[in-house]
Design a protein around this motif. Structure first.
Motif, PDB file in Angstrom:
ATOM      1  N   GLU A  22      13.890 -33.919 -40.885  1.00 48.86           N
ATOM      2  CA  GLU A  22      13.112 -34.324 -39.697  1.00 48.86           C
ATOM      3  C   GLU A  22      12.872 -35.907 -39.719  1.00 48.86           C
ATOM      4  N   ILE A  23      13.271 -36.640 -38.774  1.00 49.35           N
ATOM      5  CA  ILE A  23      12.905 -38.052 -38.640  1.00 49.35           C
ATOM      6  C   ILE A  23      12.059 -38.226 -37.376  1.00 49.35           C
ATOM      7  N   THR A  63       8.015 -35.516 -48.115  1.00 50.43           N
ATOM      8  CA  THR A  63       7.492 -36.368 -47.403  1.00 50.43           C
ATOM      9  C   THR A  63       7.382 -37.866 -47.660  1.00 50.43           C
ATOM     10  N   ALA A  64       8.039 -38.594 -46.450  1.00 51.38           N
ATOM     11  CA  ALA A  64       7.886 -40.051 -46.789  1.00 51.38           C
ATOM     12  C   ALA A  64       7.004 -40.449 -45.687  1.00 51.38           C
ATOM     13  N   ILE A  70       5.052 -40.588 -40.269  1.00 54.03           N
ATOM     14  CA  ILE A  70       6.050 -39.969 -41.244  1.00 54.03           C
ATOM     15  C   ILE A  70       7.425 -40.628 -41.039  1.00 54.03           C
ATOM     16  N   MET A  71       8.138 -41.267 -42.197  1.00 54.00           N
ATOM     17  CA  MET A  71       9.381 -41.607 -42.069  1.00 54.00           C
ATOM     18  C   MET A  71      10.381 -40.598 -42.227  1.00 54.00           C
ATOM     19  N   PHE A  72      10.207 -39.445 -42.930  1.00 50.20           N
ATOM     20  CA  PHE A  72      11.370 -38.456 -42.884  1.00 50.20           C
ATOM     21  C   PHE A  72      10.361 -37.381 -43.533  1.00 50.20           C
ATOM     22  N   LEU A  73      10.693 -36.307 -43.250  1.00 47.61           N
ATOM     23  CA  LEU A  73      10.388 -34.984 -43.828  1.00 47.61           C
ATOM     24  C   LEU A  73      11.677 -33.891 -44.287  1.00 47.61           C
TER      25      LEU A  73
END
Length: 145
Positions: A22-23, A63-64, A70-73
């Motif tokens: 996810e983004i 998670t980032a 949130i950058m990406f998950l």
């Protein structure tokens, strides 16, 4: 004359059981230049699927975040089917909790790095994991309860 049967350990199949990326803040998140904070959650579980056949599942959630965005998950479930026969019952649990995750981890690491890179981000390289320490920690927690 009875002959003791030799222990059997074989990898039947290694596969990605589930993959999610996810983004939520795209496309604007690609304009951010700050270094993201990376959070990892790792889990293992196993189950018997037939006589002498076991599925071992290694799950990681990466998670980032940059600040509160949130950058990406990314979540990956790397699985394997292993044949284990003629092994003492007391040895099966450590094989499923230590040996099999050690076999699956390089595949998991490659999948995470690949999916994050394909999403347009720098690769995330997972550090080695000591599955023996995790296994013994879980056993100690279970015995304490």
């Amino acid at each position: 004359m009875s002959e003791q049967q030799q222990p059997v350990f074989a990898i039947e199949k290694i596969y990605v059981k589930d993959l999610s990326l996810e983004i939520p803040n795209a496309p604007n998140i690609f304009l951010e230049r700050d270094t993201p904070e990376i959070n990892l959650q790792l889990g293992t579980k196993s189950q018997s699927i037939d006589d002498g056949l076991y599925e071992v599942l290694l799950t990681v959630t990466v998670t980032a975040k940059i600040k509160d965005k949130i950058m990406f998950l990314a979540e990956v479930q790397q699985a394997g089917i292993f044949r284990i026969r003629h092994v003492p019952d007391g040895d099966i649990d450590p094989i499923l909790g230590i040996g099999c995750p050690n076999i699956l981890f390089p595949y998991l690491r490659e999948t995470v790095s690949d999916v994050v890179t394909r999403a347009g981000f720098p690769p995330v390289i997972l550090n080695p994991v000591n599955f023996e320490a995790i296994y013994h920690q879980k056993r100690a927690e279970t015995n304490a309860n």
